[in-house]
Motif scaffolding. Structure first.
Motif, PDB file in Angstrom:
ATOM      1  N   GLU A 113       0.827  -1.209   0.000  1.00  0.00           N
ATOM      2  CA  GLU A 113       0.000   0.000   0.000  1.00  0.00           C
ATOM      3  C   GLU A 113       0.865   1.264   0.000  1.00  0.00           C
ATOM      4  O   GLU A 113       0.736   2.126   0.876  1.00  0.00           O
ATOM      5  N   CYS A 114       1.752   1.348  -0.968  1.00  0.00           N
ATOM      6  CA  CYS A 114       2.610   2.517  -1.105  1.00  0.00           C
ATOM      7  C   CYS A 114       2.218   3.285  -2.366  1.00  0.00           C
ATOM      8  O   CYS A 114       1.281   2.913  -3.079  1.00  0.00           O
ATOM      9  N   SER A 115       2.916   4.367  -2.636  1.00  0.00           N
ATOM     10  CA  SER A 115       2.537   5.261  -3.740  1.00  0.00           C
ATOM     11  C   SER A 115       2.979   4.738  -5.100  1.00  0.00           C
ATOM     12  O   SER A 115       2.224   4.836  -6.077  1.00  0.00           O
ATOM     13  N   ALA A 116       4.198   4.210  -5.192  1.00  0.00           N
ATOM     14  CA  ALA A 116       4.738   3.850  -6.497  1.00  0.00           C
ATOM     15  C   ALA A 116       5.796   2.763  -6.336  1.00  0.00           C
ATOM     16  O   ALA A 116       6.262   2.477  -5.222  1.00  0.00           O
ATOM     17  N   ALA A 117       6.159   2.176  -7.480  1.00  0.00           N
ATOM     18  CA  ALA A 117       7.205   1.148  -7.509  1.00  0.00           C
ATOM     19  C   ALA A 117       7.916   1.215  -8.846  1.00  0.00           C
ATOM     20  O   ALA A 117       7.324   1.583  -9.865  1.00  0.00           O
ATOM     21  N   GLY A 118       9.198   0.865  -8.832  1.00  0.00           N
ATOM     22  CA  GLY A 118      10.000   0.836 -10.057  1.00  0.00           C
ATOM     23  C   GLY A 118      10.859  -0.409 -10.088  1.00  0.00           C
ATOM     24  O   GLY A 118      11.416  -0.816  -9.061  1.00  0.00           O
ATOM     25  N   LEU A 119      10.948  -1.040 -11.261  1.00  0.00           N
ATOM     26  CA  LEU A 119      11.724  -2.265 -11.432  1.00  0.00           C
ATOM     27  C   LEU A 119      12.864  -2.006 -12.411  1.00  0.00           C
ATOM     28  O   LEU A 119      12.642  -1.462 -13.499  1.00  0.00           O
ATOM     29  N   PHE A 120      14.075  -2.403 -12.018  1.00  0.00           N
ATOM     30  CA  PHE A 120      15.270  -2.196 -12.843  1.00  0.00           C
ATOM     31  C   PHE A 120      15.923  -3.546 -13.121  1.00  0.00           C
ATOM     32  O   PHE A 120      16.048  -4.381 -12.215  1.00  0.00           O
ATOM     33  N   ARG A 121      16.327  -3.750 -14.376  1.00  0.00           N
ATOM     34  CA  ARG A 121      17.009  -4.987 -14.781  1.00  0.00           C
ATOM     35  C   ARG A 121      18.521  -4.756 -14.741  1.00  0.00           C
ATOM     36  O   ARG A 121      19.035  -3.820 -15.344  1.00  0.00           O
ATOM     37  N   LEU A 122      19.202  -5.620 -14.020  1.00  0.00           N
ATOM     38  CA  LEU A 122      20.648  -5.499 -13.881  1.00  0.00           C
ATOM     39  C   LEU A 122      21.324  -6.013 -15.144  1.00  0.00           C
ATOM     40  O   LEU A 122      20.990  -7.089 -15.655  1.00  0.00           O
ATOM     41  N   GLY A 191      14.128  -0.520  -0.950  1.00  0.00           N
ATOM     42  CA  GLY A 191      14.648  -1.243  -2.104  1.00  0.00           C
ATOM     43  C   GLY A 191      15.158  -2.615  -1.725  1.00  0.00           C
ATOM     44  O   GLY A 191      15.705  -2.814  -0.634  1.00  0.00           O
ATOM     45  N   THR A 192      14.989  -3.572  -2.637  1.00  0.00           N
ATOM     46  CA  THR A 192      15.492  -4.930  -2.418  1.00  0.00           C
ATOM     47  C   THR A 192      15.847  -5.539  -3.764  1.00  0.00           C
ATOM     48  O   THR A 192      15.394  -5.075  -4.818  1.00  0.00           O
ATOM     49  N   THR A 193      16.667  -6.570  -3.732  1.00  0.00           N
ATOM     50  CA  THR A 193      17.083  -7.235  -4.962  1.00  0.00           C
ATOM     51  C   THR A 193      16.033  -8.254  -5.393  1.00  0.00           C
ATOM     52  O   THR A 193      15.294  -8.791  -4.573  1.00  0.00           O
ATOM     53  N   VAL A 194      15.987  -8.502  -6.691  1.00  0.00           N
ATOM     54  CA  VAL A 194      15.080  -9.502  -7.272  1.00  0.00           C
ATOM     55  C   VAL A 194      15.957 -10.604  -7.853  1.00  0.00           C
ATOM     56  O   VAL A 194      16.700 -10.370  -8.808  1.00  0.00           O
ATOM     57  N   ARG A 195      15.861 -11.793  -7.278  1.00  0.00           N
ATOM     58  CA  ARG A 195      16.723 -12.897  -7.681  1.00  0.00           C
ATOM     59  C   ARG A 195      15.894 -14.041  -8.253  1.00  0.00           C
ATOM     60  O   ARG A 195      14.804 -14.332  -7.778  1.00  0.00           O
ATOM     61  N   GLY A 196      16.466 -14.695  -9.266  1.00  0.00           N
ATOM     62  CA  GLY A 196      15.870 -15.906  -9.802  1.00  0.00           C
ATOM     63  C   GLY A 196      16.387 -17.112  -9.041  1.00  0.00           C
ATOM     64  O   GLY A 196      16.787 -17.016  -7.882  1.00  0.00           O
ATOM     65  N   THR A 197      16.396 -18.256  -9.698  1.00  0.00           N
ATOM     66  CA  THR A 197      16.885 -19.463  -9.032  1.00  0.00           C
ATOM     67  C   THR A 197      18.405 -19.494  -8.913  1.00  0.00           C
ATOM     68  O   THR A 197      18.936 -20.175  -8.048  1.00  0.00           O
ATOM     69  N   GLY A 198      19.088 -18.737  -9.776  1.00  0.00           N
ATOM     70  CA  GLY A 198      20.539 -18.823  -9.718  1.00  0.00           C
ATOM     71  C   GLY A 198      21.282 -17.512  -9.770  1.00  0.00           C
ATOM     72  O   GLY A 198      22.443 -17.453  -9.386  1.00  0.00           O
ATOM     73  N   GLU A 199      20.646 -16.455 -10.236  1.00  0.00           N
ATOM     74  CA  GLU A 199      21.386 -15.213 -10.408  1.00  0.00           C
ATOM     75  C   GLU A 199      20.503 -14.014 -10.072  1.00  0.00           C
ATOM     76  O   GLU A 199      19.277 -14.119 -10.002  1.00  0.00           O
TER      77      GLU A 199
END
Length: 336
Positions: A113-122, A191-199
């Motif tokens: 329940e926040c105002s906005a979100a942004g997703l960045f691809r490393l 902010g937090t990192t988004v990780r897959g199964t290996g990277e």
């Protein structure tokens, strides 16, 4: 003598009375002093007992408050986990990377329940991150925005996975550049990192645009769990896209091989036989030349039919793979 005894008796009465009252006065004073000491002792006991009861009551109130906070936190976690399960199902409804990224940002905003979100691809080298999706951001959001990770201590710590980036008030936190919150309206940042199964795949930021916010430990934990699930969904969509590209490349290679083995050789043969027919015409051998041209026409008709059949097969759904035995049985049944 009798008179002397009477006189002594008369004097003895007040003396005995004085002594009696004197002793009574001393005894009363001693009793009062003893009573005062006892009263003081009782007051001390009451004061100490009251202090003990007050301390016990305070401890009880603290325990009740802690239990209420724990129950509230547990309830919040239960609600968050339930919502996370629903979001996981929603994220797996699509295998398009762009749609998956859009769902990640929209569901992150709804989750906390926040105002906005942004997703960045490393990027592959880890030196920068590119904006791929946003929700609630101004103008075009973060699409195409570039975050320089190399040389930025705050982002490097975040990418290393040591701790999430928790900022209750960006205007009083030196880690957030002034130009950042001047350009993009924000008062609090998580902010937090988004990780897959290996990277590591990217970074997810949540923003409060108009007010400061004290991010709770349960909220941070819920966001990290969400980011892990989102990373797997993002990775699945990416792998699906890679499989589609591989399948398209394989189909192109198959078509190229068929054209090389069929159409290209047929055209080469037609060119050769056309040259032969031309030589026959030059030597005035008209009948053999007409026969050669007739055969060339038949070859062209067969090649055109084969080409149309190949093009039609591209519009059909691909057949499921089968074993050699099944293919032979199908061929024999077709012949019968």
């Amino acid at each position: 003598q009798r008179q002397m005894c009477i006189r002594d008796s008369i004097w003895a009465v007040p003396i005995f009375g004085f002594v009696y009252f004197r002793e009574q006065s001393i005894a009363k004073k001693q009793a009062e002093e003893a009573l005062a000491v006892h009263r003081e002792h009782l007051e001390q006991l009451v004061t100490r007992r009251t202090a003990e009861l007050s301390t016990a009551n305070e401890q009880l109130q603290q325990e009740i408050a802690e239990r209420m906070r724990a129950e509230s936190s547990a309830e919040q976690c239960a609600v968050g986990m339930s919502h996370l399960h629903e979001i996981s199902l929603l994220l797996n409804t699509t295998l398009e990377p762009a749609e998956t990224c859009r769902l990640i940002t929209s569901q992150a905003v709804a989750l906390l329940e926040c105002s906005a979100a942004g997703l960045f691809r490393l990027q592959a080298d880890g030196r920068a991150a590119l904006g791929v999706a946003s929700q609630g951001m101004v103008a075009s959001g973060v699409d195409g925005m570039r975050l320089q990770v190399a040389g930025n201590e705050t982002l490097q710590q975040l990418v290393s996975g040591i701790d999430p980036l928790v900022v209750d008030d960006v205007r009083s936190d030196p880690r957030i550049p002034r130009g950042m919150w001047k350009r993009y309206p924000m008062r609090a940042l998580l902010g937090t990192t988004v990780r897959g199964t290996g990277e590591l795949r990217g970074i997810l930021f949540l923003v409060e645009s108009t007010r400061t916010r004290c991010w709770q430990a349960t909220e941070i934990k819920i966001l990290q769990n969400f980011a892990n699930r989102a990373g797997i969904a993002w990775e699945n969509a990416y792998f699906h896209k890679q499989l589609e590209w591989a399948a398209a490349l394989e189909e192109r290679q198959r078509i190229a091989a068929e054209m090389h083995d069929g159409l290209a050789q047929t055209i080469s043969m037609l060119a050769l036989r056309n040259d032969q027919a031309s030589e026959m015409v030059e030597n005035r051998r008209l009948k053999p030349a007409l026969d050669e041209l007739s055969q060339i026409q038949d070859i062209i008709s067969v090649a055109g039919s084969d080409l149309r059949r190949s093009i039609a097969s591209l519009h059909e759904n691909p057949r499921l793979p089968c074993s050699l035995q099944e293919a032979l049985e199908e061929l024999l049944n077709g012949d019968n």
